[in-house]
Design a protein around this motif. Structure first.
Motif, PDB file in Angstrom:
ATOM      1  N   SER A  18     -40.879 -26.490   2.280  1.00 22.19           N
ATOM      2  CA  SER A  18     -39.792 -27.069   1.107  1.00 22.19           C
ATOM      3  C   SER A  18     -40.159 -27.437   0.483  1.00 22.19           C
ATOM      4  O   SER A  18     -40.009 -26.912  -1.407  1.00 22.19           O
ATOM      5  CB  SER A  18     -37.966 -26.841   1.197  1.00 22.19           C
ATOM      6  OG  SER A  18     -37.813 -26.441   2.464  1.00 22.19           O
ATOM      7  N   LEU A  19     -40.534 -28.724   0.251  1.00 22.30           N
ATOM      8  CA  LEU A  19     -41.255 -29.566  -1.056  1.00 22.30           C
ATOM      9  C   LEU A  19     -42.680 -29.221  -2.205  1.00 22.30           C
ATOM     10  O   LEU A  19     -42.214 -29.091  -2.735  1.00 22.30           O
ATOM     11  CB  LEU A  19     -41.293 -31.166  -0.928  1.00 22.30           C
ATOM     12  CG  LEU A  19     -41.158 -32.117  -2.178  1.00 22.30           C
ATOM     13  CD1 LEU A  19     -40.416 -32.096  -2.638  1.00 22.30           C
ATOM     14  CD2 LEU A  19     -41.877 -32.953  -1.288  1.00 22.30           C
ATOM     15  N   ILE A  20     -42.861 -28.623  -1.661  1.00 24.05           N
ATOM     16  CA  ILE A  20     -44.609 -27.765  -0.927  1.00 24.05           C
ATOM     17  C   ILE A  20     -44.205 -26.373  -1.884  1.00 24.05           C
ATOM     18  O   ILE A  20     -44.296 -26.352  -3.671  1.00 24.05           O
ATOM     19  CB  ILE A  20     -45.544 -27.399  -0.257  1.00 24.05           C
ATOM     20  CG1 ILE A  20     -45.783 -29.071   0.321  1.00 24.05           C
ATOM     21  CG2 ILE A  20     -46.885 -26.823  -0.926  1.00 24.05           C
ATOM     22  CD1 ILE A  20     -47.113 -28.147   1.772  1.00 24.05           C
ATOM     23  N   CYS A  21     -43.111 -26.122  -1.941  1.00 25.57           N
ATOM     24  CA  CYS A  21     -43.228 -23.817  -1.951  1.00 25.57           C
ATOM     25  C   CYS A  21     -42.285 -25.006  -3.458  1.00 25.57           C
ATOM     26  O   CYS A  21     -42.434 -23.608  -4.966  1.00 25.57           O
ATOM     27  CB  CYS A  21     -42.441 -23.996  -0.892  1.00 25.57           C
ATOM     28  SG  CYS A  21     -43.077 -22.547  -0.620  1.00 25.57           S
ATOM     29  N   ALA A  22     -41.277 -25.391  -3.609  1.00 19.03           N
ATOM     30  CA  ALA A  22     -40.795 -25.464  -4.921  1.00 19.03           C
ATOM     31  C   ALA A  22     -41.611 -25.864  -5.978  1.00 19.03           C
ATOM     32  O   ALA A  22     -41.406 -26.614  -7.016  1.00 19.03           O
ATOM     33  CB  ALA A  22     -38.987 -27.228  -4.369  1.00 19.03           C
ATOM     34  N   LEU A  23     -42.157 -27.602  -5.685  1.00 18.49           N
ATOM     35  CA  LEU A  23     -43.163 -27.646  -6.681  1.00 18.49           C
ATOM     36  C   LEU A  23     -43.709 -26.557  -7.074  1.00 18.49           C
ATOM     37  O   LEU A  23     -44.878 -26.699  -8.277  1.00 18.49           O
ATOM     38  CB  LEU A  23     -44.110 -29.012  -5.840  1.00 18.49           C
ATOM     39  CG  LEU A  23     -42.376 -30.353  -6.182  1.00 18.49           C
ATOM     40  CD1 LEU A  23     -43.691 -31.345  -5.018  1.00 18.49           C
ATOM     41  CD2 LEU A  23     -42.733 -30.585  -7.422  1.00 18.49           C
ATOM     42  N   LEU A  24     -44.917 -25.999  -6.688  1.00 19.43           N
ATOM     43  CA  LEU A  24     -45.355 -24.883  -6.467  1.00 19.43           C
ATOM     44  C   LEU A  24     -45.084 -22.969  -7.587  1.00 19.43           C
ATOM     45  O   LEU A  24     -45.406 -23.308  -8.806  1.00 19.43           O
ATOM     46  CB  LEU A  24     -46.070 -23.834  -5.320  1.00 19.43           C
ATOM     47  CG  LEU A  24     -47.233 -24.898  -4.881  1.00 19.43           C
ATOM     48  CD1 LEU A  24     -47.323 -23.937  -3.810  1.00 19.43           C
ATOM     49  CD2 LEU A  24     -48.391 -24.718  -5.791  1.00 19.43           C
ATOM     50  N   PHE A  25     -43.490 -23.241  -7.100  1.00 20.99           N
ATOM     51  CA  PHE A  25     -42.869 -22.376  -7.515  1.00 20.99           C
ATOM     52  C   PHE A  25     -41.753 -22.418  -9.167  1.00 20.99           C
ATOM     53  O   PHE A  25     -41.472 -21.093  -9.845  1.00 20.99           O
ATOM     54  CB  PHE A  25     -41.981 -21.190  -7.124  1.00 20.99           C
ATOM     55  CG  PHE A  25     -43.259 -20.478  -5.587  1.00 20.99           C
ATOM     56  CD1 PHE A  25     -44.475 -19.099  -6.136  1.00 20.99           C
ATOM     57  CD2 PHE A  25     -43.406 -21.598  -4.365  1.00 20.99           C
ATOM     58  CE1 PHE A  25     -45.593 -19.545  -5.294  1.00 20.99           C
ATOM     59  CE2 PHE A  25     -45.148 -20.977  -3.379  1.00 20.99           C
ATOM     60  CZ  PHE A  25     -45.572 -19.940  -3.555  1.00 20.99           C
ATOM     61  N   TYR A  26     -41.075 -22.887  -9.022  1.00 17.64           N
ATOM     62  CA  TYR A  26     -39.912 -23.555  -9.498  1.00 17.64           C
ATOM     63  C   TYR A  26     -40.226 -24.526 -10.950  1.00 17.64           C
ATOM     64  O   TYR A  26     -41.893 -24.913 -11.078  1.00 17.64           O
ATOM     65  CB  TYR A  26     -38.903 -24.666  -8.692  1.00 17.64           C
ATOM     66  CG  TYR A  26     -38.107 -23.821  -7.717  1.00 17.64           C
ATOM     67  CD1 TYR A  26     -38.190 -22.444  -7.543  1.00 17.64           C
ATOM     68  CD2 TYR A  26     -37.050 -24.250  -6.437  1.00 17.64           C
ATOM     69  CE1 TYR A  26     -38.226 -21.760  -6.438  1.00 17.64           C
ATOM     70  CE2 TYR A  26     -36.655 -24.387  -5.954  1.00 17.64           C
ATOM     71  CZ  TYR A  26     -37.217 -23.002  -5.428  1.00 17.64           C
ATOM     72  OH  TYR A  26     -36.218 -22.048  -4.825  1.00 17.64           O
ATOM     73  N   GLY A  27     -39.554 -23.967 -11.964  1.00 18.45           N
ATOM     74  CA  GLY A  27     -39.970 -24.788 -12.910  1.00 18.45           C
ATOM     75  C   GLY A  27     -40.125 -25.767 -13.570  1.00 18.45           C
ATOM     76  O   GLY A  27     -40.847 -26.154 -14.245  1.00 18.45           O
ATOM     77  N   TYR A  28     -39.345 -26.791 -12.026  1.00 18.57           N
ATOM     78  CA  TYR A  28     -39.854 -28.214 -12.006  1.00 18.57           C
ATOM     79  C   TYR A  28     -40.761 -28.657 -11.612  1.00 18.57           C
ATOM     80  O   TYR A  28     -41.699 -30.083 -11.759  1.00 18.57           O
ATOM     81  CB  TYR A  28     -38.545 -29.156 -11.406  1.00 18.57           C
ATOM     82  CG  TYR A  28     -37.982 -28.449 -10.665  1.00 18.57           C
ATOM     83  CD1 TYR A  28     -38.548 -29.327  -9.336  1.00 18.57           C
ATOM     84  CD2 TYR A  28     -36.704 -28.090 -10.149  1.00 18.57           C
ATOM     85  CE1 TYR A  28     -38.521 -29.260  -7.968  1.00 18.57           C
ATOM     86  CE2 TYR A  28     -36.831 -27.757  -8.853  1.00 18.57           C
ATOM     87  CZ  TYR A  28     -37.381 -27.884  -7.914  1.00 18.57           C
ATOM     88  OH  TYR A  28     -37.381 -28.171  -6.433  1.00 18.57           O
ATOM     89  N   GLY A  29     -41.660 -27.419 -10.864  1.00 25.29           N
ATOM     90  CA  GLY A  29     -43.469 -27.796 -10.846  1.00 25.29           C
ATOM     91  C   GLY A  29     -44.060 -26.819 -11.394  1.00 25.29           C
ATOM     92  O   GLY A  29     -44.660 -27.136 -12.889  1.00 25.29           O
ATOM     93  N   LEU A  30     -45.417 -26.193 -11.118  1.00 27.23           N
ATOM     94  CA  LEU A  30     -45.905 -25.267 -11.736  1.00 27.23           C
ATOM     95  C   LEU A  30     -45.645 -24.397 -12.191  1.00 27.23           C
ATOM     96  O   LEU A  30     -45.704 -23.400 -13.665  1.00 27.23           O
ATOM     97  CB  LEU A  30     -47.022 -25.059 -10.837  1.00 27.23           C
ATOM     98  CG  LEU A  30     -47.792 -26.251 -10.433  1.00 27.23           C
ATOM     99  CD1 LEU A  30     -49.148 -25.600  -9.366  1.00 27.23           C
ATOM    100  CD2 LEU A  30     -48.292 -27.058 -10.912  1.00 27.23           C
ATOM    101  N   GLY A  31     -44.135 -23.627 -11.972  1.00 22.49           N
ATOM    102  CA  GLY A  31     -43.727 -22.755 -11.799  1.00 22.49           C
ATOM    103  C   GLY A  31     -43.843 -21.548 -11.881  1.00 22.49           C
ATOM    104  O   GLY A  31     -44.515 -20.326 -12.753  1.00 22.49           O
ATOM    105  N   LEU A  32     -44.440 -21.442 -10.537  1.00 24.59           N
ATOM    106  CA  LEU A  32     -45.476 -19.759 -10.336  1.00 24.59           C
ATOM    107  C   LEU A  32     -44.083 -18.791 -10.297  1.00 24.59           C
ATOM    108  O   LEU A  32     -44.802 -17.703  -9.409  1.00 24.59           O
ATOM    109  CB  LEU A  32     -46.026 -20.347  -9.618  1.00 24.59           C
ATOM    110  CG  LEU A  32     -47.677 -21.398  -9.535  1.00 24.59           C
ATOM    111  CD1 LEU A  32     -48.397 -21.161  -8.522  1.00 24.59           C
ATOM    112  CD2 LEU A  32     -48.301 -19.935 -10.293  1.00 24.59           C
TER     113      LEU A  32
END
Length: 419
Positions: free
Chosen positions: A348-362
């Motif tokens: 969950s943490l990896i995916c959130a940081l990849l896809f959500y706005g507070y991460g890479l925003g993908l």
């Protein structure tokens, strides 16, 4: 199936860990869709993407072989682990019921924190709520547990049947609200993009529902349909845990049965489950992924077929452990399984940081094909990390915290070096 002699404890724990590792690595094949795209893309290939043939091929492949199968296996093993923990508690002289309820309480806390701060799709809280009810069932015989599981599955199928979601029944606003979960329009997609591409505070506030406006009566009708679907999931989890307990009591999940029995079980379950799942895929395409048809019948073949395929997967892996599965692969899967809770939260943490706005925003920028390297990367990373971590530590960090809270004392963490 005839009963066989129970082998030593390490063998059965190893087989459960291998199965759990496989289940854990299978989860991102479907969960990543919810992180990376509008959630409707999980159930409807036409809800997101450019509609090319490759999108349909990838959707069909994961629909047939992944959707609900690995989560089902994860759920089976959770039911089995309840019995294993109770046995271990009694052998060590602890009060098995006390350990179970403390362990379940802390799992509920972990799950709620996961859902509240990271991902609303958490299953740990669901497992914990069902586990609070299931402990007395440990005394039931396998046949009774199988009957209960079958009844729960039938209730799930009933709750997954929505024969009339017409505008006359739930109103125009209600249908529009349901479309967000199956075939969102541009405005609904943009609303989801804004929710997941904002700051962490905005994202978690939105998914908690704190930004929601007042509901109209029509929206309440849609909410009741969604709540019925949520109840169907709870009942299915209950049934799958009962099935896992029955298979544990029969010695299936521990690898105690004969190879011939595993071949027979895999053949029967795969022979039923794969055609059912394939029929569901064909039927929905024949209906052109119509929302009314999907709610009326379209999800039912998958619910039923996935149960049989889940059991087939377990039988095939346990058979492979005796025949073709390399020791190195079994060791890798077991390591991931021993750190299942840590790895689940890490996904969950990896995916959130990849896809959500507070991460890479993908979020919303990758196709199904482009998600495949990320899935493989998660597999490789978690296998490598688990193997390295367990070389120096006895358990994963979240497992250590969970057990420390359960037993009210610090659990051992570092491996003792010999010599």
């Amino acid at each position: 199936m005839s009963l066989v002699t129970e082998p030593a404890s390490p063998s059965r724990i190893a087989s459960l860990d291998v199965l759990r590792g496989l289940a854990l690595l299978g989860l991102p094949t479907m969960n990543i869709i919810v992180f990376a795209m509008p959630s409707a893309a999980y159930v409807n290939p036409q809800a997101w993407g450019d509609g090319n043939a490759l999108n349909d091929i990838l959707f069909g492949f994961f629909y047939l072989f992944a959707d609900q199968k690995f989560m089902g296996l994860f759920t089976l093993l959770f039911g089995a682990s309840m019995l294993l923990l109770a046995e271990q508690s009694e052998v060590s002289g602890r009060n098995a019921a006390s350990v179970h309820y403390r362990r379940t309480f802390w799992l509920l806390v972990i799950g709620l924190m996961h859902a509240w701060y990271l991902w609303e799709g958490d299953v740990l809280q669901i497992y914990a709520m069902i586990a609070l009810l299931l402990y007395p069932f440990r005394y039931l015989n396998p046949l009774t547990l199988l009957v209960i599981a079958a009844c729960a599955l039938n209730v799930t199928l009933y709750l997954s049947h929505f024969p009339d979601i017409s505008e006359a029944t739930i109103g125009a606003d209600g249908r529009y609200d349901l479309k967000a979960y199956f075939q969102p329009d541009i405005a609904q997609v943009e609303e989801q993009r804004a929710m997941y591409l904002g700051s962490h505070e905005d994202t978690v506030a939105a998914v908690r529902g704190t930004l929601a406006t007042e509901f109209t009566d029509s929206e309440h009708s849609a909410d009741l349909i969604l709540a019925k679907g949520g109840l169907a999931m709870l009942v299915k989890v209950f049934g799958m845990m009962c099935l896992g307990m029955a298979l544990y009591k029969l010695g299936v999940l521990q690898g105690w049965r004969t190879s011939r029995e595993y071949r027979r079980l895999a053949g029967i379950c795969l022979g039923i489950g794969l055609p059912l799942t394939g029929f569901g895929l064909w039927w929905n395409y024949a209906q052109q992924w119509n929302m009314d048809a999907w709610y009326a019948f379209g999800m039912i073949p998958q619910h039923l077929g996935a149960v049989f395929m889940t059991v087939a997967y377990a039988a095939l892996v346990l058979l492979a452990l005796r025949t073709v599965l390399p020791k190195s692969m079994a060791t890798a899967l077991a390591a991931v399984g021993r750190m299942a809770l840590t790895n689940y939260l890490m996904q969950s943490l990896i995916c959130a940081l990849l896809f959500y706005g507070y991460g890479l925003g993908l979020y919303g920028s990758l196709s199904r094909l482009e998600l495949l390297p990320i899935i493989v990367g998660i597999w490789c990373g978690q296998i490598l990390l688990s193997l390295i971590w367990l070389r120096y530590f006895l358990q994963g960090p979240v497992e250590w915290l969970w057990r420390t809270l359960t037993y009210f004392n610090l659990q051992p963490m570092l491996r003792r070096r010999v010599g």
